[in-house]
Motif scaffolding. Sequence first.
Motif, short mmCIF file in Angstrom:
data_model
loop_
_atom_site.label_atom_id
_atom_site.label_comp_id
_atom_site.label_asym_id
_atom_site.label_seq_id
_atom_site.Cartn_x
_atom_site.Cartn_y
_atom_site.Cartn_z
N HIS A 97 -39.08 6.96 77.25
CA HIS A 97 -38.39 5.83 77.86
C HIS A 97 -38.22 4.79 76.77
N VAL B 169 -43.28 14.18 89.30
CA VAL B 169 -42.05 13.70 88.64
C VAL B 169 -41.69 12.28 89.09
N ARG C 260 -44.56 5.50 85.69
CA ARG C 260 -45.56 5.39 84.63
C ARG C 260 -44.88 5.08 83.29
N ARG C 261 -43.80 5.79 82.98
CA ARG C 261 -43.20 5.55 81.66
C ARG C 261 -42.52 4.19 81.58
N ALA C 262 -42.28 3.58 82.74
CA ALA C 262 -41.73 2.23 82.73
C ALA C 262 -42.87 1.20 82.67
N GLY C 263 -44.10 1.70 82.48
CA GLY C 263 -45.23 0.79 82.26
C GLY C 263 -45.97 0.38 83.51
N TYR D 112 -39.90 2.77 91.91
CA TYR D 112 -38.84 3.05 90.95
C TYR D 112 -37.58 2.26 91.30
N GLY E 299 -35.82 14.67 89.62
CA GLY E 299 -37.10 14.19 89.14
C GLY E 299 -37.00 13.44 87.82
N VAL F 206 -50.51 3.49 87.86
CA VAL F 206 -50.75 4.07 89.19
C VAL F 206 -52.26 4.21 89.30
N GLY G 205 -50.84 10.43 86.86
CA GLY G 205 -49.40 10.60 86.68
C GLY G 205 -48.97 10.99 85.28
N ALA H 199 -44.01 10.02 90.04
CA ALA H 199 -45.03 9.16 89.41
C ALA H 199 -44.66 8.92 87.95
N ALA H 200 -44.18 10.00 87.28
CA ALA H 200 -43.87 9.89 85.85
C ALA H 200 -42.79 8.84 85.59
N LYS H 201 -41.82 8.73 86.51
CA LYS H 201 -40.74 7.74 86.33
C LYS H 201 -41.28 6.32 86.25
N SER I 225 -43.89 5.44 75.67
CA SER I 225 -44.49 6.75 75.91
C SER I 225 -44.48 7.08 77.40
N ARG I 226 -45.04 8.22 77.75
CA ARG I 226 -45.18 8.60 79.17
C ARG I 226 -46.00 7.58 79.94
N GLU I 227 -46.90 6.89 79.24
CA GLU I 227 -47.72 5.85 79.88
C GLU I 227 -47.04 4.50 79.86
N GLY I 228 -45.86 4.44 79.27
CA GLY I 228 -45.18 3.15 79.18
C GLY I 228 -45.68 2.30 78.03
#
Lengths: 485, 166
Positions: B158, A307, A313-316, A283, B81, A319, B7, A309-311, B118-121
């Motif tokens: 995001h 939480v 993951r949502r940035a693409g 991150y 978080g 994992v 994740g 991992a989610a940061k 999305s949550r998966e980017g």
Amino acid sequence: MRIREHPILDFQKGPLVEFEHDGRKLEGHEGESIAAALHAAGVRVLRHSIRLNRPRGFFCAIGRCSSCLMTVDGVPNVMTCVTALKAGMRVETQTGKGTIPDVRFTEAPSDPDYPRDLGSVPLAIVGAGPAGLSAAVAAGRLGVECVVLDENPVPGGQLIKQTHMFFGSKEHHARVRGIDIGEILLKEIEDLPVSVMTGTTVLGLYPGKVLALLRNGRLHRLTADSVILATGASENMLAFPNGDLPGIYGAGAVQTLMNVDGVAPGKRVLMVGAGNIGLIVSYQLLQAGVEVAAVVEGLPEIGGYHVHAAKVRRAGVPVMTSHTLLHAVGTDRVEGAIISEIDGDWRPIEGTEIKLEVDTICLAVGLTPNCELASQLGCDEAYVAELGGRVAIHDTDLETTVPGVYVAGDASGIEEASTAMLEGRLAGLSAAAKLLTRPDADELTRLRIEVEEGLRALRAGPFGEHPRAGKQKMVELARSCGGDQ
Amino acid sequence: MSHRSDGILEPRQLLPLVPPAERKALGPFVIIECVESIPCNPCVEACPKGAIRIEGDMNGTPSVDFDICDGCGLCVSACPGLAIFVLDMSLDAGAATVSLPYEYLPLPTVGDTVVTLSREGEVLGEGTVERVLSAKALDRTPIVTLSVPADHAMDVRHFTAKDSTA
Ligand code: SF4
Ligand code: SF4
């Protein structure tokens, strides 16, 4: 390669100065590490291995791995990752083991500014990280005079690179960023009988609690009534083909480079390890504008908090659990990485190999407690897997088998920084209880209960399983050693 | 797959985190995507109305009383978080807003069109920046509010600048 803008950090850089690298003029900021200045100038190969002549860059960036040794102003084997850059420095790639300059050792002139014997102090704390500083706060508040010793140029230990907010609750500085917690702790010791000596390496700990210190190239002696070892941990390495290529760094090194020196480690990174450190550093890389190709994790599950991992993951960032790094690609620097899926027995599954175009590989595969000083002194030790390796056996006061010598923080078992701070406080209280001639027993009990409740709560959940088990083993080991009566 | 292996929270894990439809229609509300037992509780302290609770010690998971929460967003930047979002699904004409913590540079400006993720980017579509909060009290965790199609509200977590994916 320099990070110009950062969402969290404001880099305080020294003036731009010229220095020489193998005869070539380069520029860097005064006060940053030589290795960081070279990295910013695009130099990744710092030396060659002695036997096979393989190129080496730095790995740990905290002066432990010796992968960054160079000749500086004629002096060989200088750890460039912890040596501050000065104007006009002559930095050279050294051949082989280097040659010790021909100097004569003479009796040092007596210098009142450099007394060889620094006298004695009630409490010496080795390490000015979260545990060491917290120990100083706890003991100092009770009126115990202490000296905190740290080999780094600035106090704070790993806190100075933690740009993220901490977990825990209010009492543990939750939601405060690590970088700011360091400042808070330093502020707290300002009015206490605590002095912090940075740039001071504790080379040895001898019977009678005599500490050998190296400071500004001079040797000193300090004697203490009690010693708290808050020496932290070292980054684990992973063995894989081409694992020594420049561009492969420990997670702590990446954090130092980007969050302390403001230099991006590369353009595209593969992160190995999905524990909290791997996820947090991924991150932080994204925040510094560096691409993260993937986070690979050998285990079938992510080790860190969801939480975190989610940061990423949502940035693409994918994992990839049940995946491992097979080998690094490149000749004199990382040019790629081959990863593959693995089966339940950790065997790569044929046909699942993927080549990732990366110029940097970051290893976040765990830490090992630093327990050399305790070893040297002769404290009983034990290997406890749940605590990350060999640690000095300690009782519930955090006292080792040598009376008056305590361990705290990662040095007593790998955990989060929040627990390290509480352990530091506990060690500080334990030391104070013995050092004070007339301790306020009620006050000590109250403070101790507060700390113990905090530790219990921080370790209570499923993520605290390892430290809980490890500390339980420790209680039994300490009992069998005759401690904790 | 579970969130432990990739994740990503599953729909069945998200369901209990949102209020019933009647409450959604009334105005903004918070969604706390924090489902694991971790030692953490600043969200509880951050809500001035006492809408967030964690049972037992701090290792419990947060739950929200949607009768009390008014979607003010004060808890968003308090969460280490970065797991707290505010949704407003009470708007007309198929639109909704998503407010999210955004610790990156450059910060967008109001009116910008951004690519929603999305949550998966994964790219979901586009959103418009409605508001950017970056007061000192937020301690370097700015909150960006995006206007998105209502059926994206549960998925947008995001965003990225429009040209960066081109
Ligand atoms: S959005 Fe406001 S009211 Fe709702 S839980 Fe967060 S702080 Fe409380
Ligand atoms: S502050 Fe965030 S991470 Fe911590 S318990 Fe609350 S929601 Fe979870």
